[in-house]
Design a protein around this motif. Sequence first.
Motif, short mmCIF file in Angstrom:
data_model
loop_
_atom_site.label_atom_id
_atom_site.label_comp_id
_atom_site.label_asym_id
_atom_site.label_seq_id
_atom_site.Cartn_x
_atom_site.Cartn_y
_atom_site.Cartn_z
N VAL B 170 0.84 -1.21 0.00
CA VAL B 170 0.00 0.00 0.00
C VAL B 170 0.87 1.26 0.00
O VAL B 170 0.61 2.22 -0.72
N LEU B 171 1.94 1.22 0.80
CA LEU B 171 2.84 2.38 0.87
C LEU B 171 3.51 2.63 -0.48
O LEU B 171 3.64 3.79 -0.91
N VAL B 172 3.92 1.59 -1.16
CA VAL B 172 4.54 1.76 -2.48
C VAL B 172 3.51 2.32 -3.47
O VAL B 172 3.83 3.22 -4.27
N ILE B 174 1.01 4.21 -2.69
CA ILE B 174 0.85 5.63 -2.34
C ILE B 174 1.99 6.44 -2.95
O ILE B 174 1.78 7.53 -3.50
N GLY B 175 3.20 5.89 -2.86
CA GLY B 175 4.34 6.58 -3.44
C GLY B 175 4.18 6.78 -4.94
O GLY B 175 4.46 7.86 -5.48
N LEU B 177 1.35 6.81 -6.61
CA LEU B 177 0.27 7.77 -6.84
C LEU B 177 0.78 9.20 -6.67
O LEU B 177 0.44 10.10 -7.45
N GLY B 178 1.62 9.38 -5.64
CA GLY B 178 2.17 10.71 -5.39
C GLY B 178 3.04 11.19 -6.54
O GLY B 178 2.96 12.34 -6.97
N ARG B 179 3.85 10.28 -7.06
CA ARG B 179 4.73 10.64 -8.18
C ARG B 179 3.90 11.02 -9.40
O ARG B 179 4.21 11.99 -10.11
N ARG B 181 0.95 12.21 -9.35
CA ARG B 181 0.28 13.49 -9.10
C ARG B 181 1.21 14.67 -9.38
O ARG B 181 0.79 15.72 -9.88
N THR B 182 2.49 14.47 -9.03
CA THR B 182 3.43 15.59 -9.17
C THR B 182 4.18 15.56 -10.49
O THR B 182 5.01 16.42 -10.75
#
Lengths: 473, 183
Positions: B170-172, B174-175, B177-179, B181-182
């Motif tokens: 899940v944490l990966v 999230i990472g 998804l964050g990348r 997004r940015t």
Amino acid sequence: MNKNRLLYVSALIFVGTLGLAWLTQGTGVIRNDAERNISIPSPLTVPLEVKAAYNGSDIFLRYRWAAPKPGIFHDVLRFTNGAWVVRGSAVPGSQSDGLHEDRVSMMLDDGSVPEFGRYGGYVTIGQRLAGMTGEASGRDVKEHPYLGKKLGLDEPTKYLPATRKGLEDWMAVVPEAEQDRLRAAGYFIDLWHWRAHRSNPVGYADDQFVAAGRLSDSGRGPFATNWDAERKQPRLMLDRAKTGRAALKWDDILQGRVGQDDVYYLREDQAVPFDPNAGWQEGDTIPRRSLRAPQGSRGDVGVAGHSRWAEGYWDVALRRKMNTEKPTEDKILRDGGVYQVAFAIHRQASGGRWHYVSLPFTLGLGRDAEIKALRFEGDTPDWRQPAVAVTLFYPGQVNWPLLNSAKHAGAESIRKGVPVKYRHSEAQLAHYGVEKEFAEEIHRQWLFTLGGGVLLIVAFGVALNGALGRKGG
Amino acid sequence: MAAYHVVLVHFPIALWMTATLAILWRAISDGPLALAIDRALVPLLSLGLISGLAAYGVGLLVWPWETLSATPLGRNHMLLATWTTAYWGLLLATRWLQGEAVWNGVMRWIIAGLAVLGSVLLGITGTLGGHLVGIYTEISDALRPMGWEVYRTFYVPDVTLATIVAAAVVLVVIGLLGRRRTA
């Protein structure tokens, strides 16, 4: 999802998973397993109080320890569906019917076994002894030319290291002449063994010693097996004229209606030959051990006064001549001498290796020592001195070959003669004993936990940096 | 090698503890001193990681693997040392990759929390090492009422291991998804 929300969620998952790991650590592996002879007692440590006194001719030891119930029964023969069936045989841990006697035992040395003074009973524990996971078979012991045929052992028992050619093989004994030479030099440990059922009712403790095995002193022991194998029936039954009954009742035993002041044992002077036509009924129960006064050196250790259980505690006092004149079976004690002792108790219907043991202590007769025996005049000590508090612990299956192997970080310290007390507490040793019973499982689970933690940290790093983007996005 | 290990562990301990103070100071202050300290953070954390890895490597030579991995205290010391090193590596990587952006918004408090957690891990690791050589603090007595007996191996059951793997996945995600997004 915005950046802050991703950060919050990531931190929450990370901290939450760490919290779960903290809350569940140490679970899921340690469990009782009768097939592997594993039964972990609770608690892992219990206190024992010890006092000692001597009068120049006799030495007295007094022991007091907590026991929820008085374990005054041992195995019995129960009349079941027309046949006599053994109940109360030894099992891993507590016997479910409560049929295994309480005991206190004391190992005693005079410095002739130097390792004993530093490591206590650990030096007597070899691999694959009775009750261990993967125990050696009793048949192998019986057929062994020295252990079985010469010494009469029928199971792998405690022994001292120098009686074997190496640490790893309990069967590889040194030649008989060497065994005799070692014994003559005092290379044995005296063992006083008080049993609530098999010795106390006749006023004795069993006098034994540990050398090539756990052996009994010469003479006759305080108990025998009350079983006629040919006829498949007891040899003896209670003498109704002396005890008012021919047998006990199973339900009375289980429900605690037979106490210390009742006839709960089968003393030979209160017994008659078994009569198969005595109108036996379902549940009639006869002790499987018959008792008699021991003879010879085996009867050297007597009960001093009454050894009884009251209000949750056993209070047992024993006496023995300081000089029994059996220097190859007993440790001869002298006024002014300092000796090494270690204690053990069995309670809660547990037998065999499911006991609590102590680290070694020094016992001084009128000399400064951890346990100082006070000199008194007369025949009976007044026991007014304060007791020495001893912590007993469950030792698990930790054995001397293991402690001297590469699997023990302290093996080098043992080679240097560093005493166990210098590096370990009783509580630590108890935990170590439990872990060693699950060594492989815990090792595997530990490796996975180590890797899992690294995985979680790396993943959290990915989440943090991903959420922030390049240079904080 | 035990003596060399003991000597070497002083370096990461000193550097990471200093880094903790620097991070906490920077988390609560935007003043010139805090900014100056922050500029030394990456070198500080880098030296901490290098010396930590050196101490870790020498620590593996103190006893054979068979001995170290068979002893509850040895296992615990190694487990905590591994986690501590990985953890401070995470802090270094984050500060290095994100630059001063780690002090923006809520992230500064996450970094401060991580530094405190890293110091706790470091303290426990040191205490366990002290147990192994027979000189130790009372930290282990504090851990006992909190649920961990340090004389027992720290391990988790299978269900927790599965949860850890799931959380890591899940944490990966999230990472990633964050990348995205940015990007």
